[in-house]
Design a protein around this motif. Structure first.
Motif, PDB file in Angstrom:
ATOM      1  N   ARG A  73       0.937  -1.489   0.439  1.00  0.00           N
ATOM      2  CA  ARG A  73      -0.805   0.091  -0.176  1.00  0.00           C
ATOM      3  C   ARG A  73       0.812   1.246   0.170  1.00  0.00           C
ATOM      4  O   ARG A  73       1.161   2.223  -1.354  1.00  0.00           O
ATOM      5  CB  ARG A  73      -0.885  -0.033   0.813  1.00  0.00           C
ATOM      6  CG  ARG A  73      -2.473  -0.597   0.669  1.00  0.00           C
ATOM      7  CD  ARG A  73      -3.567  -0.534   1.886  1.00  0.00           C
ATOM      8  NE  ARG A  73      -3.788   0.551   2.920  1.00  0.00           N
ATOM      9  CZ  ARG A  73      -4.056   1.615   2.687  1.00  0.00           C
ATOM     10  NH1 ARG A  73      -4.996   1.622   2.067  1.00  0.00           N
ATOM     11  NH2 ARG A  73      -4.015   2.174   3.731  1.00  0.00           N
TER      12      ARG A  73
ATOM     13  N   PRO B 100      -6.814   9.291  -3.689  1.00  0.00           N
ATOM     14  CA  PRO B 100      -7.809   9.394  -2.097  1.00  0.00           C
ATOM     15  C   PRO B 100      -8.260   8.130  -2.063  1.00  0.00           C
ATOM     16  O   PRO B 100      -8.663   6.936  -1.508  1.00  0.00           O
ATOM     17  CB  PRO B 100      -8.224  10.986  -2.538  1.00  0.00           C
ATOM     18  CG  PRO B 100      -7.764  11.555  -2.973  1.00  0.00           C
ATOM     19  CD  PRO B 100      -6.710  10.942  -3.989  1.00  0.00           C
ATOM     20  N   VAL B 101      -9.180   8.150  -3.262  1.00  0.00           N
ATOM     21  CA  VAL B 101      -9.668   6.718  -3.285  1.00  0.00           C
ATOM     22  C   VAL B 101      -9.036   4.988  -3.477  1.00  0.00           C
ATOM     23  O   VAL B 101      -9.369   4.392  -2.262  1.00  0.00           O
ATOM     24  CB  VAL B 101     -10.544   6.603  -4.754  1.00  0.00           C
ATOM     25  CG1 VAL B 101     -11.772   5.216  -5.074  1.00  0.00           C
ATOM     26  CG2 VAL B 101     -11.238   7.507  -4.655  1.00  0.00           C
TER      27      VAL B 101
ATOM     28  N   VAL C 227      -6.592   5.458  -1.460  1.00  0.00           N
ATOM     29  CA  VAL C 227      -6.027   4.925  -0.277  1.00  0.00           C
ATOM     30  C   VAL C 227      -6.777   4.638   1.021  1.00  0.00           C
ATOM     31  O   VAL C 227      -6.771   3.802   1.515  1.00  0.00           O
ATOM     32  CB  VAL C 227      -5.787   6.453   0.589  1.00  0.00           C
ATOM     33  CG1 VAL C 227      -5.071   7.060   2.319  1.00  0.00           C
ATOM     34  CG2 VAL C 227      -4.288   7.555   0.052  1.00  0.00           C
ATOM     35  N   ARG C 228      -8.569   4.699   0.747  1.00  0.00           N
ATOM     36  CA  ARG C 228      -9.131   4.727   1.479  1.00  0.00           C
ATOM     37  C   ARG C 228      -9.908   3.479   1.319  1.00  0.00           C
ATOM     38  O   ARG C 228     -10.043   2.062   1.938  1.00  0.00           O
ATOM     39  CB  ARG C 228     -10.573   5.333   1.077  1.00  0.00           C
ATOM     40  CG  ARG C 228     -12.084   5.023   2.057  1.00  0.00           C
ATOM     41  CD  ARG C 228     -12.928   6.150   1.598  1.00  0.00           C
ATOM     42  NE  ARG C 228     -13.823   6.192   1.876  1.00  0.00           N
ATOM     43  CZ  ARG C 228     -14.910   5.167   2.329  1.00  0.00           C
ATOM     44  NH1 ARG C 228     -14.929   4.746   0.625  1.00  0.00           N
ATOM     45  NH2 ARG C 228     -15.800   4.707   2.991  1.00  0.00           N
ATOM     46  N   LEU C 229      -9.812   2.992  -0.739  1.00  0.00           N
ATOM     47  CA  LEU C 229     -10.053   1.321  -0.358  1.00  0.00           C
ATOM     48  C   LEU C 229      -8.995   0.225  -0.710  1.00  0.00           C
ATOM     49  O   LEU C 229      -9.141  -1.030  -0.626  1.00  0.00           O
ATOM     50  CB  LEU C 229     -10.691   1.653  -1.656  1.00  0.00           C
ATOM     51  CG  LEU C 229     -12.582   2.387  -1.908  1.00  0.00           C
ATOM     52  CD1 LEU C 229     -12.818   2.312  -2.648  1.00  0.00           C
ATOM     53  CD2 LEU C 229     -13.078   1.740  -0.444  1.00  0.00           C
TER      54      LEU C 229
END
Length: 444
Positions: free
Chosen positions: A84, A188-189, A191-193
């Protein structure tokens, strides 16, 4: 009348999200990789940064040198910090550097930005491929590799279209800006998923987290939990040494040489196709659209090669594809009707891009999940020497007024790649694959 309804599998949806995110991020990688070749004729013609054919080739080689460093480090760094963080850092770096390329006021600053861009671009692809192999349903690792790498060619197909729209109206600088902007929304998407890899978690001794991520994504067998706790200070270079132990070094070196040839083709032909075609007398619009046809062929080739490789073995596909690439790349230098040439360019792209992606599939199938990141990172990294040499060679031939020799040189490279993978296959057959799984997956 009874109706049977099926409940959607939430784990399948979560796996699909991981694959889709990796695909989208690699799409941005492809746009930012190929945007330079798409605007190169305009950059040289405008004289804004004082670029010549030779200096443009040197900057292209600087970019691919950055890719070399980023790719080599990606597998090792991934084992240290996880997939990640490595993904996020690589995307942030190549996005910022692409934006900087569009704002550069001199050739030196532009070249430095492209070097930094290369670090991020090189690091992302092998990590994304490893994600795809781990989270793809079933046991179709070659197809997973092919699907993930279609995104790179989709980006390569979009880059010249973006250039075609923006260069005349806004200038070449805005093409780089347009290539950088989408990541501001997508990162950002992600990072979240995007989850951490269960295999990496297990390798770092975080067995409970690995089991939880595996269960959440339906990967119960994907991340074996170690029976004993991992040591507090694990050997961080064990993955690299594993590529050479137990008599594995000949296969490792042959894989690296095959990747050298493949990436010399990908970046040599990919960067210089519009410029060489322009020098050979084709219209500017056709020269740019040849790049789109090349990359659309690559998209088709990734899926076709991936399906075939899961049936007959990735190594066999690499040998056949590289040999055929030599034929079609040589034909690019033959004066043909434009309509026929589009067909030749399409098949050249179908073969050369998917041939390189199947090198990654062969390497991924030859290694277990624990050392797959390292193996993929290093095979892609060593291949980047070819990615450095290819753009330099194209620039040198153009500077010498020998554009006609460019495609011949790249055709010979295709034959070399086919020979190296054939030798790797023979070596594996002679020594025996490390497991029956590898025998079935890698075409042993």
């Amino acid at each position: 009348m009874n109706r049977t309804t099926t409940t959607p599998d939430p784990t399948a949806r979560r796996r699909a999200v991981v694959i889709a995110l990796c695909w989208a991020l690699v799409l941005l990688d492809g746009i930012d990789t190929f945007v330079y070749g798409s605007v190169l004729p305009e950059m040289i013609g405008s004289g804004q940064l004082g670029l010549t054919d030779a200096t443009a080739g040197e900057i292209g080689s600087a970019t691919t040198f950055g890719m070399l460093v980023g790719t080599v480090l990606s597998g090792t760094v991934t084992r240290w910090v996880g997939r990640r963080p490595a993904v996020f850092a690589s995307v942030a770096l190549f996005t910022a550097a692409t934006l900087g390329s569009g704002l550069a006021g001199s050739a030196v600053v532009f070249g430095f930005c492209r070097l930094l861009c290369g670090f991020g671009l090189g690091a992302l692809l092998p990590i994304a491929i490893a994600y795809g192999m781990e989270f793809w349903p079933g046991n179709r690792r070659a197809l997973a590799t092919g699907v993930i790498t279609t995104a790179h060619q989709a980006g390569g197909a979009l880059a010249p279209l973006i250039a075609l729209v923006l260069v005349d109206t806004a200038g070449w600088r805005w093409v780089f800006v347009a290539g950088a902007v989408p990541a501001v929304v997508l990162l950002p998407v992600a990072v979240r998923l995007l989850p951490e890899s269960p295999a990496i978690l297990a390798a770092r001794g975080r067995s409970q987290e690995a089991a939880a991520v595996s269960a959440e994504h339906g990967l119960a067998s994907a991340a074996p939990v170690p029976a004993a706790p991992a040591p507090e200070r694990p050997d961080r270079w064990a993955g690299l040494r594993a590529l050479f132990r137990g008599g594995r070094w000949p296969v490792t070196l042959l894989f690296w040489l095959t990747s050298f040839a493949g990436l010399m083709l990908v970046y040599g032909v990919g960067q210089w196709l519009p410029k060489i075609m322009g020098d050979l007398g084709y219209e500017t619009g056709d020269a740019l659209l040849f790049s789109t046809a090349l990359n659309v062929g690559g998209i088709v080739g990734m899926v076709v090669a991936g399906r075939l490789a899961d049936l007959v073995g990735a190594r066999r596909i690499v040998v056949a594809w590289f040999a055929l690439t030599a034929v079609f790349v040589h034909l690019l230098g033959v004066h043909l009707p434009v309509a026929v040439l589009y067909v030749v360019v399409f098949f050249a792209g179908l073969l050369l891009f998917s041939g390189q992606s199947m090198v990654y599939a062969a390497v991924g199938a030859h290694h277990d999940a624990g050392d797959r990141d390292t193996a993929l990172g290093w095979v892609a990294g060593m291949g980047r020497f070819g990615a450095v040499f290819g753009p330099w060679l194209g620039g040198a031939l153009l500077a010498a007024g020998r554009a006609d020799l460019g495609f011949t040189a790249f055709a010979v490279t295709g034959l070399f790649g086919a020979a190296m993978m054939a030798l790797a296959s023979l070596t594996i057959r002679f020594r025996g694959p490390r497991s029956s799984r590898q025998r079935s997956e890698a075409g042993g």
